[in-house]
Design an enzyme around this catalytic site. Structure first.
Site, mmCIF file in Angstrom:
data_model
loop_
_atom_site.group_PDB
_atom_site.id
_atom_site.type_symbol
_atom_site.label_atom_id
_atom_site.label_comp_id
_atom_site.label_asym_id
_atom_site.label_seq_id
_atom_site.Cartn_x
_atom_site.Cartn_y
_atom_site.Cartn_z
ATOM 1 N N LYS A 1 -7.421 1.534 -2.466
ATOM 2 C CA LYS A 1 -7.003 1.085 -1.139
ATOM 3 C C LYS A 1 -7.045 2.253 -0.148
ATOM 4 O O LYS A 1 -7.423 2.072 1.030
ATOM 5 C CB LYS A 1 -5.588 0.505 -1.193
ATOM 6 C CG LYS A 1 -5.033 0.023 0.156
ATOM 7 C CD LYS A 1 -5.889 -1.072 0.778
ATOM 8 C CE LYS A 1 -5.364 -1.479 2.161
ATOM 9 N NZ LYS A 1 -4.097 -2.233 2.105
ATOM 10 N N LYS B 1 0.250 4.886 8.455
ATOM 11 C CA LYS B 1 0.960 5.171 7.203
ATOM 12 C C LYS B 1 -0.006 5.222 6.035
ATOM 13 O O LYS B 1 0.071 6.109 5.168
ATOM 14 C CB LYS B 1 2.035 4.102 6.981
ATOM 15 C CG LYS B 1 2.829 4.220 5.691
ATOM 16 C CD LYS B 1 2.257 3.402 4.545
ATOM 17 C CE LYS B 1 2.231 1.911 4.829
ATOM 18 N NZ LYS B 1 1.703 1.146 3.671
ATOM 19 N N THR C 1 0.859 -1.177 0.000
ATOM 20 C CA THR C 1 0.000 0.000 0.000
ATOM 21 C C THR C 1 0.893 1.223 0.000
ATOM 22 O O THR C 1 1.583 1.500 0.984
ATOM 23 C CB THR C 1 -0.925 0.007 1.232
ATOM 24 O OG1 THR C 1 -1.776 -1.136 1.186
ATOM 25 C CG2 THR C 1 -1.794 1.258 1.250
#
Length: 290
Positions: free
Chosen positions: A170, A238, A95
């Site tokens: 995502k 993150k 990701t």
């Protein structure tokens, strides 16, 4: 078909194992080399570098922690770009930043190496069971080529658009997860403070409009104030940073995502960064003295 798998963390290791179980020839590499051994014991071949792992592989899969890690294993010295053969396909299942995904794909294409971005959702359970949701950006031809391999790791595979679209999707996923978990944490805190039987509460609300994967699978963590690893706080923080950066590029405010990102930053400062993201309930409990 020969597959290279780079990145054997909480998600990557079981994903690579599922490829072995599906009968693929798999070469593995991990920065911490000791993590390769369980995969070698299961039949994989270990490679000393991403470059050597990519040599002779038809498909190279990367699943590492953050945007700089992807750049390192693909583009830097001893990276995939220096070992992959012409016509090979890189599938990044990390990701990371959508814009960096696009620039990385352009660099690879200069050497006739194709790329898909295919981040996943479903947590460590999904990685182990091969039931991940995989969201893919890239060309239709490359997606068609990748489907048999991705099917060994996921049960829901969706081509959402051109390169970078998987990462944006995502980011949307992680924004929704943030809001869902935060609202569950607040609901569980109210029930605990009121002295309710929380098992019955979850049964009641989970059967209605409030039902969700998070409520079913993570409310118990919040009730018990114990957060065994599923997906790390620091990794979700993150991911929210990536989502917020993408939103800023588009001039879009995301106040809830920004708030949860700050909550998770605070949890990391308290030493809870490696707990499951349901640990955001710690903050609600702290505020309510529960």
């Amino acid at each position: 078909m020969k597959i290279a798998f780079i990145g054997l963390g909480t998600m990557g290791a079981p994903m690579a194992l599922n490829l072995l179980k599906a009968g693929y020839a798999v070469t593995v590499h991990n920065r911490s080399r000791e993590k390769e051994q369980p995969l070698v014991d299961a039949g994989a071949i270990a490679a000393a570098t991403p470059q050597s792992a990519a040599a002779n592989a038809d498909i190279i899969i990367t699943c590492v922690s953050d945007t700089p890690d992807v750049a390192a294993v693909i583009l830097e010295e001893s990276g995939v770009i220096h070992g992959a053969q012409s016509g090979a396909l890189v599938i990044d299942m990390s990701t990371i930043s959508p814009s960096v995904t696009r620039s990385t794909a352009a660099r690879l294409l200069e050497k006739d190496i194709h790329m898909l971005d295919a981040p996943v959702s479903g947590g460590s359970e999904g990685a182990q069971n091969g039931t991940l949701s995989i969201m893919i950006g890239g060309s239709a031809e490359d997606v068609e080529r990748a489907i048999p391999v991705l099917s060994a790791m996921g049960s829901t595979i969706t081509h959402v658009g051109p390169i970078g679209s998987g990462q944006t999707t995502k980011a949307i996923n992680q924004i929704i997860v943030a809001g869902t978990y935060w609202s569950i944490a607040e609901g569980m805190a109210l029930g605990l403070k009121a002295g309710l039987d929380m098992e019955k509460v979850v049964q009641a609300v989970g059967s209605g409009a409030a039902g969700s994967w998070g409520l079913t699978n993570r409310s118990g963590n919040m009730i018990n104030n114990e957060y065994p690893l599923g997906f790390r706080v620091r990794l979700h923080q993150k991911d929210l940073e990536i989502a917020l950066a993408a939103a800023r590029e588009l001039g879009l405010p995301l106040p809830m995502a920004a708030y949860v990102e700050q909550v998770e930053t605070g949890l990391m400062a308290q030493g809870y960064g490696d707990e499951d993201i349901s640990a955001i309930a710690r903050t609600v409990r702290q505020m309510g003295a529960i």
